[in-house]
Structure formats: structure tokens, C-alpha cells
Write a protein that holds these residues in place. Structure first.
Motif, PDB file in Angstrom:
ATOM      1  N   GLU A  73       0.827  -1.212   0.000  1.00 30.15           N
ATOM      2  CA  GLU A  73       0.000   0.000   0.000  1.00 30.15           C
ATOM      3  C   GLU A  73       0.859   1.259   0.000  1.00 30.15           C
ATOM      4  O   GLU A  73       0.562   2.214  -0.718  1.00 30.15           O
ATOM      5  CB  GLU A  73      -0.938  -0.005   1.201  1.00 30.15           C
ATOM      6  CG  GLU A  73      -2.061  -1.004   1.087  1.00 30.15           C
ATOM      7  CD  GLU A  73      -2.970  -1.010   2.297  1.00 30.15           C
ATOM      8  OE1 GLU A  73      -2.978  -0.023   3.054  1.00 30.15           O
ATOM      9  OE2 GLU A  73      -3.679  -2.014   2.487  1.00 30.15           O
ATOM     10  N   ALA A  74       1.916   1.270   0.797  1.00 26.52           N
ATOM     11  CA  ALA A  74       2.792   2.437   0.871  1.00 26.52           C
ATOM     12  C   ALA A  74       3.505   2.670  -0.456  1.00 26.52           C
ATOM     13  O   ALA A  74       3.602   3.812  -0.926  1.00 26.52           O
ATOM     14  CB  ALA A  74       3.804   2.263   1.999  1.00 26.52           C
ATOM     15  N   LEU A  75       3.988   1.601  -1.057  1.00 26.14           N
ATOM     16  CA  LEU A  75       4.690   1.732  -2.334  1.00 26.14           C
ATOM     17  C   LEU A  75       3.737   2.175  -3.438  1.00 26.14           C
ATOM     18  O   LEU A  75       4.086   3.026  -4.261  1.00 26.14           O
ATOM     19  CB  LEU A  75       5.364   0.414  -2.705  1.00 26.14           C
ATOM     20  CG  LEU A  75       6.256   0.415  -3.937  1.00 26.14           C
ATOM     21  CD1 LEU A  75       7.392   1.427  -3.786  1.00 26.14           C
ATOM     22  CD2 LEU A  75       6.824  -0.970  -4.178  1.00 26.14           C
ATOM     23  N   HIS A  81       6.325   5.041  -8.072  1.00 20.43           N
ATOM     24  CA  HIS A  81       6.673   3.748  -7.481  1.00 20.43           C
ATOM     25  C   HIS A  81       7.333   2.832  -8.515  1.00 20.43           C
ATOM     26  O   HIS A  81       7.126   2.958  -9.709  1.00 20.43           O
ATOM     27  CB  HIS A  81       5.448   3.071  -6.861  1.00 20.43           C
ATOM     28  CG  HIS A  81       4.372   2.733  -7.848  1.00 20.43           C
ATOM     29  ND1 HIS A  81       3.364   3.609  -8.161  1.00 20.43           N
ATOM     30  CD2 HIS A  81       4.147   1.624  -8.585  1.00 20.43           C
ATOM     31  CE1 HIS A  81       2.572   3.057  -9.072  1.00 20.43           C
ATOM     32  NE2 HIS A  81       3.017   1.848  -9.337  1.00 20.43           N
ATOM     33  N   ASP A  82       8.116   1.931  -8.005  1.00 22.56           N
ATOM     34  CA  ASP A  82       8.823   0.940  -8.816  1.00 22.56           C
ATOM     35  C   ASP A  82       7.862  -0.220  -9.092  1.00 22.56           C
ATOM     36  O   ASP A  82       7.533  -0.991  -8.198  1.00 22.56           O
ATOM     37  CB  ASP A  82      10.058   0.469  -8.058  1.00 22.56           C
ATOM     38  CG  ASP A  82      10.886  -0.543  -8.830  1.00 22.56           C
ATOM     39  OD1 ASP A  82      10.503  -0.888  -9.967  1.00 22.56           O
ATOM     40  OD2 ASP A  82      11.914  -0.988  -8.286  1.00 22.56           O
ATOM     41  N   ALA A  83       7.395  -0.333 -10.321  1.00 20.94           N
ATOM     42  CA  ALA A  83       6.400  -1.347 -10.684  1.00 20.94           C
ATOM     43  C   ALA A  83       6.936  -2.761 -10.472  1.00 20.94           C
ATOM     44  O   ALA A  83       6.201  -3.649 -10.032  1.00 20.94           O
ATOM     45  CB  ALA A  83       5.956  -1.154 -12.122  1.00 20.94           C
ATOM     46  N   LEU A  84       8.200  -2.974 -10.754  1.00 21.03           N
ATOM     47  CA  LEU A  84       8.788  -4.299 -10.584  1.00 21.03           C
ATOM     48  C   LEU A  84       8.845  -4.683  -9.108  1.00 21.03           C
ATOM     49  O   LEU A  84       8.504  -5.811  -8.739  1.00 21.03           O
ATOM     50  CB  LEU A  84      10.187  -4.352 -11.200  1.00 21.03           C
ATOM     51  CG  LEU A  84      10.887  -5.698 -11.171  1.00 21.03           C
ATOM     52  CD1 LEU A  84      10.068  -6.754 -11.906  1.00 21.03           C
ATOM     53  CD2 LEU A  84      12.261  -5.588 -11.803  1.00 21.03           C
ATOM     54  N   LEU A 115       6.636  -7.745  -4.437  1.00 21.86           N
ATOM     55  CA  LEU A 115       6.005  -7.765  -3.120  1.00 21.86           C
ATOM     56  C   LEU A 115       4.655  -8.476  -3.173  1.00 21.86           C
ATOM     57  O   LEU A 115       4.331  -9.271  -2.286  1.00 21.86           O
ATOM     58  CB  LEU A 115       5.837  -6.339  -2.580  1.00 21.86           C
ATOM     59  CG  LEU A 115       7.107  -5.614  -2.159  1.00 21.86           C
ATOM     60  CD1 LEU A 115       6.788  -4.171  -1.782  1.00 21.86           C
ATOM     61  CD2 LEU A 115       7.785  -6.326  -1.007  1.00 21.86           C
ATOM     62  N   LYS A 116       3.890  -8.201  -4.206  1.00 21.46           N
ATOM     63  CA  LYS A 116       2.582  -8.833  -4.345  1.00 21.46           C
ATOM     64  C   LYS A 116       2.719 -10.343  -4.545  1.00 21.46           C
ATOM     65  O   LYS A 116       1.945 -11.123  -3.988  1.00 21.46           O
ATOM     66  CB  LYS A 116       1.801  -8.222  -5.510  1.00 21.46           C
ATOM     67  CG  LYS A 116       1.278  -6.834  -5.208  1.00 21.46           C
ATOM     68  CD  LYS A 116       0.491  -6.296  -6.382  1.00 21.46           C
ATOM     69  CE  LYS A 116      -0.105  -4.934  -6.098  1.00 21.46           C
ATOM     70  NZ  LYS A 116      -0.891  -4.442  -7.239  1.00 21.46           N
ATOM     71  N   LYS A 117       3.717 -10.752  -5.311  1.00 17.60           N
ATOM     72  CA  LYS A 117       3.934 -12.180  -5.537  1.00 17.60           C
ATOM     73  C   LYS A 117       4.341 -12.871  -4.235  1.00 17.60           C
ATOM     74  O   LYS A 117       3.845 -13.950  -3.919  1.00 17.60           O
ATOM     75  CB  LYS A 117       5.009 -12.399  -6.603  1.00 17.60           C
ATOM     76  CG  LYS A 117       5.199 -13.851  -6.945  1.00 17.60           C
ATOM     77  CD  LYS A 117       6.118 -14.035  -8.116  1.00 17.60           C
ATOM     78  CE  LYS A 117       6.224 -15.522  -8.450  1.00 17.60           C
ATOM     79  NZ  LYS A 117       6.961 -15.744  -9.672  1.00 17.60           N
ATOM     80  N   LYS A 118       5.220 -12.231  -3.480  1.00 14.09           N
ATOM     81  CA  LYS A 118       5.638 -12.803  -2.201  1.00 14.09           C
ATOM     82  C   LYS A 118       4.449 -12.912  -1.257  1.00 14.09           C
ATOM     83  O   LYS A 118       4.293 -13.905  -0.537  1.00 14.09           O
ATOM     84  CB  LYS A 118       6.740 -11.951  -1.574  1.00 14.09           C
ATOM     85  CG  LYS A 118       7.309 -12.536  -0.317  1.00 14.09           C
ATOM     86  CD  LYS A 118       8.500 -11.762   0.185  1.00 14.09           C
ATOM     87  CE  LYS A 118       9.072 -12.429   1.426  1.00 14.09           C
ATOM     88  NZ  LYS A 118      10.238 -11.712   1.927  1.00 14.09           N
TER      89      LYS A 118
END
Length: 65
Positions: free
Chosen positions: A25-27, A33-36, A41-44
Motif C-alpha cells: 500500500e505504501a509503495l 513507485h517501482d512497478a517491478l 512484493l505482491k507475488k511474495k
């Protein structure tokens, strides 16, 4: 693995999942923001959620219907 160890791991994973949720959420809220990094983070977060589900299944007793 005994029940108590599963419960401890489950609690740790739930905390890590919440921490990643806050980080995502912060990113995402930053304008550049860095899309990669966001994707990683979402995958983890999804991998942790899958592990949480496996542990919950192991802790839930089998019920024969």
C-alpha cells in the motif's frame, strides 16, 4: 511437525503477510513507485497466503461427512 510449531509458523506468516500488505500500500501510494518491486512484493504476499492456507488445512481436523 507438531501442532504448536504449526501454530507458531502460522502466526509468523500472518504477521509477515500484514507487513507486506502495508508495504504494498505504501509503495503503491507513491507517485513514482517501482512497478517491478511492487509486483515482487505482491507475488511474495501471494506465496505467503498459499502457505498460510496449507498450514490452516493441516491444523483443521478432517471431518467425515
Amino acid at each position: 511437525m507438531d501442532t504448536e510449531a504449526l501454530r507458531v509458523e502460522l502466526a509468523q506468516l500472518r504477521q509477515e503477510h500484514r507487513d507486506l500488505d502495508v508495504a504494498v500500500e505504501a509503495l503503491a501510494a507513491t507517485s513514482n513507485h517501482d512497478a517491478l518491486q511492487l509486483q515482487r512484493l505482491k507475488k511474495k504476499k501471494l506465496l505467503i497466503k498459499d502457505r498460510i492456507m496449507v498450514l490452516e488445512d493441516q491444523l483443521r481436523p478432517d471431518i467425515i461427512a
